[in-house]
Design an enzyme around this catalytic site. Structure first.
Site, PDB file in Angstrom:
ATOM      1  N   GLN A   1       0.817  -1.225   0.000  1.00 52.08           N
ATOM      2  CA  GLN A   1       0.000   0.000   0.000  1.00 52.08           C
ATOM      3  C   GLN A   1       0.847   1.270   0.000  1.00 52.08           C
ATOM      4  O   GLN A   1       0.326   2.359  -0.235  1.00 52.08           O
ATOM      5  CB  GLN A   1      -0.925   0.024   1.226  1.00 52.08           C
TER       6      GLN A   1
ATOM      7  N   LEU B   1      -7.295   1.869   3.428  1.00 53.17           N
ATOM      8  CA  LEU B   1      -6.689   3.159   3.070  1.00 53.17           C
ATOM      9  C   LEU B   1      -6.452   3.267   1.550  1.00 53.17           C
ATOM     10  O   LEU B   1      -6.374   4.373   1.024  1.00 53.17           O
ATOM     11  CB  LEU B   1      -5.376   3.372   3.823  1.00 53.17           C
TER      12      LEU B   1
ATOM     13  N   HIS C   1      -7.221  -9.239   6.626  1.00 56.69           N
ATOM     14  CA  HIS C   1      -7.272  -8.182   5.614  1.00 56.69           C
ATOM     15  C   HIS C   1      -5.850  -7.804   5.157  1.00 56.69           C
ATOM     16  O   HIS C   1      -5.580  -7.710   3.957  1.00 56.69           O
ATOM     17  CB  HIS C   1      -8.003  -6.969   6.223  1.00 56.69           C
ATOM     18  N   GLU C   2      -4.940  -7.626   6.130  1.00 57.99           N
ATOM     19  CA  GLU C   2      -3.573  -7.182   5.779  1.00 57.99           C
ATOM     20  C   GLU C   2      -2.780  -8.299   5.101  1.00 57.99           C
ATOM     21  O   GLU C   2      -2.005  -8.031   4.172  1.00 57.99           O
ATOM     22  CB  GLU C   2      -2.829  -6.682   7.026  1.00 57.99           C
TER      23      GLU C   2
HETATM   24 NI    NI Z   1      -6.390  -2.544   3.276  1.00 50.91          NI
END
Ligand code: NI
Length: 171
Positions: free
Chosen positions: A51, A95, A136-137
């Site tokens: 990310q 994010l 999720h990560e």
């Molecule tokens: Ni995420």
């Protein structure tokens, strides 16, 4: 510490499988610290290295509420060893998908093995928000976003809107 720019979907780096980290050295620790600062500044509870444009298996998480003491977790090469058969549904955000949320079904509990910031192997069993955040990560490290759990129709609507949002950024 440095605030790192967040990559917004759709972007090829968010779809790529991230590379394992060979060892936790000063470079990796600095990156983890910068990721944590970036996550706190952007009011996230988890952030994966892809990310911020780095395709390596690094994750930072802090699921403490704002009025609680910080509980930062630094995870290098995390892997899910076990998922409970019981599932839970949570309204997730990311994010890299600003302002989009969706109900996603995940395992209620997970056991995860990872290397910590001090280069030690750790096992944790998590439930609640931490279990959801870990899944999720770790998905991010496999090039998977929460919208990949939605129907192709819903996903393409969201990604099209984000593409439009990104193309308007410089104006
Ligand atoms: Ni995420």
């Amino acid at each position: 510490m440095t605030h790192l720019p967040i990559i917004i979907a759709p972007d090829p780096i968010l779809k790529a499988k991230a590379k394992p980290v060979a060892r936790v050295d000063a470079r990796v620790r600095q990156l983890l610290d910068d990721m944590l600062e970036t996550m706190y500044a952007d009011r996230g509870i988890g952030l994966a290295a892809p990310q911020v444009g780095i395709s390596e298996r690094l994750v930072v998480i802090d699921t403490a509420h704002e009025d609680e003491p910080a509980t930062p977790l630094f995870l290098v090469n995390p892997e899910i060893l076990w998922r409970s058969p019981e599932t839970t549904i949570c309204n997730e955000g990311c994010l890299s998908l600003p302002e989009y949320f969706a109900d996603i079904t995940r395992a209620e509990q997970v056991r995860v093995r990872y290397t910590d910031r001090d280069d030690k192997t750790q096992d944790i069993t998590a439930d609640g928000m931490l279990a959801i955040c870990l899944q999720h990560e770790i998905d991010h490290l496999e090039g998977k976003l929460f919208v990949d759990y939605l129907s192709p129709m819903k996903r393409s609507i969201i990604l099209r809107k984000l593409r439009r949002f990104k193309s308007g950024e410089g104006k």
